[in-house]
Scaffold this motif. Structure first.
Motif, PDB file in Angstrom:
ATOM      1  N   ALA A   4       5.974  15.866   2.254  1.00 41.12           N
ATOM      2  CA  ALA A   4       5.464  16.279   0.950  1.00 41.12           C
ATOM      3  C   ALA A   4       5.991  15.433  -0.198  1.00 41.12           C
ATOM      4  O   ALA A   4       5.296  15.232  -1.200  1.00 41.12           O
ATOM      5  N   ASP A   5       7.200  14.908  -0.067  1.00 41.29           N
ATOM      6  CA  ASP A   5       7.757  14.098  -1.148  1.00 41.29           C
ATOM      7  C   ASP A   5       7.231  12.661  -1.120  1.00 41.29           C
ATOM      8  O   ASP A   5       7.757  11.791  -1.824  1.00 41.29           O
ATOM      9  N   HIS A   6       6.170  12.438  -0.356  1.00 43.09           N
ATOM     10  CA  HIS A   6       5.524  11.122  -0.316  1.00 43.09           C
ATOM     11  C   HIS A   6       4.013  11.206  -0.519  1.00 43.09           C
ATOM     12  O   HIS A   6       3.386  10.205  -0.857  1.00 43.09           O
ATOM     13  N   ILE A   7       3.448  12.393  -0.320  1.00 37.51           N
ATOM     14  CA  ILE A   7       1.988  12.538  -0.498  1.00 37.51           C
ATOM     15  C   ILE A   7       1.637  13.594  -1.537  1.00 37.51           C
ATOM     16  O   ILE A   7       0.460  13.868  -1.767  1.00 37.51           O
ATOM     17  N   ALA A   8       2.625  14.159  -2.219  1.00 34.42           N
ATOM     18  CA  ALA A   8       2.396  15.349  -3.043  1.00 34.42           C
ATOM     19  C   ALA A   8       1.281  15.186  -4.059  1.00 34.42           C
ATOM     20  O   ALA A   8       0.509  16.120  -4.309  1.00 34.42           O
TER      21      ALA A   8
END
Length: 243
Positions: free
Chosen positions: A51-55
Motif C-alpha cells: 500500500a505504501d507504493h500504490i496508494a
C-alpha cells in the motif's frame, strides 16, 4: 534527466519530454504535496503491490501504468486505470523518450488493501534515455530505482556492469528493506556516480539518519556522490558531480 524525490519511494523522473512517476505515495512526512498537486505523468511505474507504493495510483488514472502483469491487472480493476503495460523481470519497454528495464528486488508483494491477491514479483526499475546494450554509452543517463529490496548479487553481477546506472536510489530504512550498511554496499556494487537514500523516516520502524548511509558509502571506498534530498527537491542529473 531530472529527478524529484517526493519522500518514501516516490520519484518523479523526467526524460526529455516524458515524465514518469514511480510508486506514488504522498502520505509521508517528506512531502508537502497532495496527489492533486502533481501534474499527471505520462507513465506511472509500480515496483510492487504494498500500500505504501500504490496508494495514490488512482489519482493518476489517465496515465499509463507499468507494472508486473498481476499488479497491472489489479490497479486496472480496483483503481480505474484504463491504460496499463504489464511487463516482467528482465524486460525493457519503451515509454516515450525513456527506456524502462524491470529487474528483480528481494522483497514481498502481496496486496494489503483488503483485496487478497498476488501482485507478481517485487521489482526495481532502471530508467534510461537510451536502449541498454552491451556497448557502453557514455552519453546516456540512467537512473536505477532499486525498489524495496535487500542486498543482492544481481546488483554486482548484472545491474552494475550491464545496465550501468549513473544514479541509484536505495532504501535505507532497515527492518523491511536494506539498512544503511547494505544499501551502501549496493551503491558500491552497481558502481553508481550518484546515490540517493530513500524509504526512510516514514514510519517508526524505518527511522534513520541518512548521514549514517553517507558514512557507510564512504567506508566501502565508493566514489559515489551521496545526495540527501529534501522532500519535493528536484535535481538535474547532468549538473551533479562528476558530470
Amino acid at each position: 534527466m531530472e529527478l524529484t524525490w517526493h519522500g518514501h519511494s516516490t520519484w518523479h523522473v523526467t526524460v526529455d519530454d516524458t515524465s514518469l512517476l514511480i510508486d506514488p505515495f504522498f502520505d509521508n512526512p517528506h512531502t508537502d504535496l497532495d496527489p492533486a498537486d502533481v501534474d499527471d505523468p505520462d507513465y506511472v511505474l509500480l515496483t510492487h503491490g504494498h500500500a505504501d507504493h500504490i496508494a495514490h495510483v488512482g489519482e493518476f488514472a489517465d496515465s499509463t501504468v507499468v507494472a508486473m502483469p498481476e499488479l497491472a491487472g489489479y490497479v486496472a480493476d480496483e483503481y480505474g486505470v484504463d491504460d496499463t503495460v504489464g511487463m516482467n523481470l528482465g524486460g525493457t519497454v519503451e515509454c516515450g523518450d525513456a527506456f524502462v528495464t524491470m529487474h528483480r528486488a528481494d522483497h514481498s508483494s502481496g496486496i494489503e488493501t483488503g483485496y487478497e491477491a498476488y501482485a507478481g514479483m517485487p521489482a526495481g526499475f532502471v530508467v534510461s534515455d537510451a536502449m541498454p546494450t552491451q556497448v557502453s554509452d557514455e552519453e546516456s543517463q540512467t537512473f536505477y530505482h532499486a525498489g524495496d529490496t535487500q542486498l543482492m548479487t544481481e546488483m554486482r553481477e548484472v545491474i552494475g556492469p550491464y545496465l550501468e546506472p549513473d544514479a541509484v536510489a536505495v532504501p535505507i530504512g532497515d527492518h523491511f528493506t536494506m539498512g544503511p550498511m547494505q544499501a551502501a554496499v549496493a551503491v558500491d556494487w552497481v558502481d553508481a556516480d550518484v546515490a540517493f537514500p530513500m524509504h526512510y523516516d516514514t514510519f517508526p520502524p524505518i527511522e534513520q539518519d541518512p548521514e549514517d548511509f553517507e558514512r557507510e558509502v564512504e567506508a566501502t571506498g565508493s566514489d559515489a556522490d551521496v545526495q540527501i534530498l529534501s522532500g519535493d527537491e528536484t535535481v538535474d542529473l547532468s549538473e551533479l558531480e562528476p558530470y
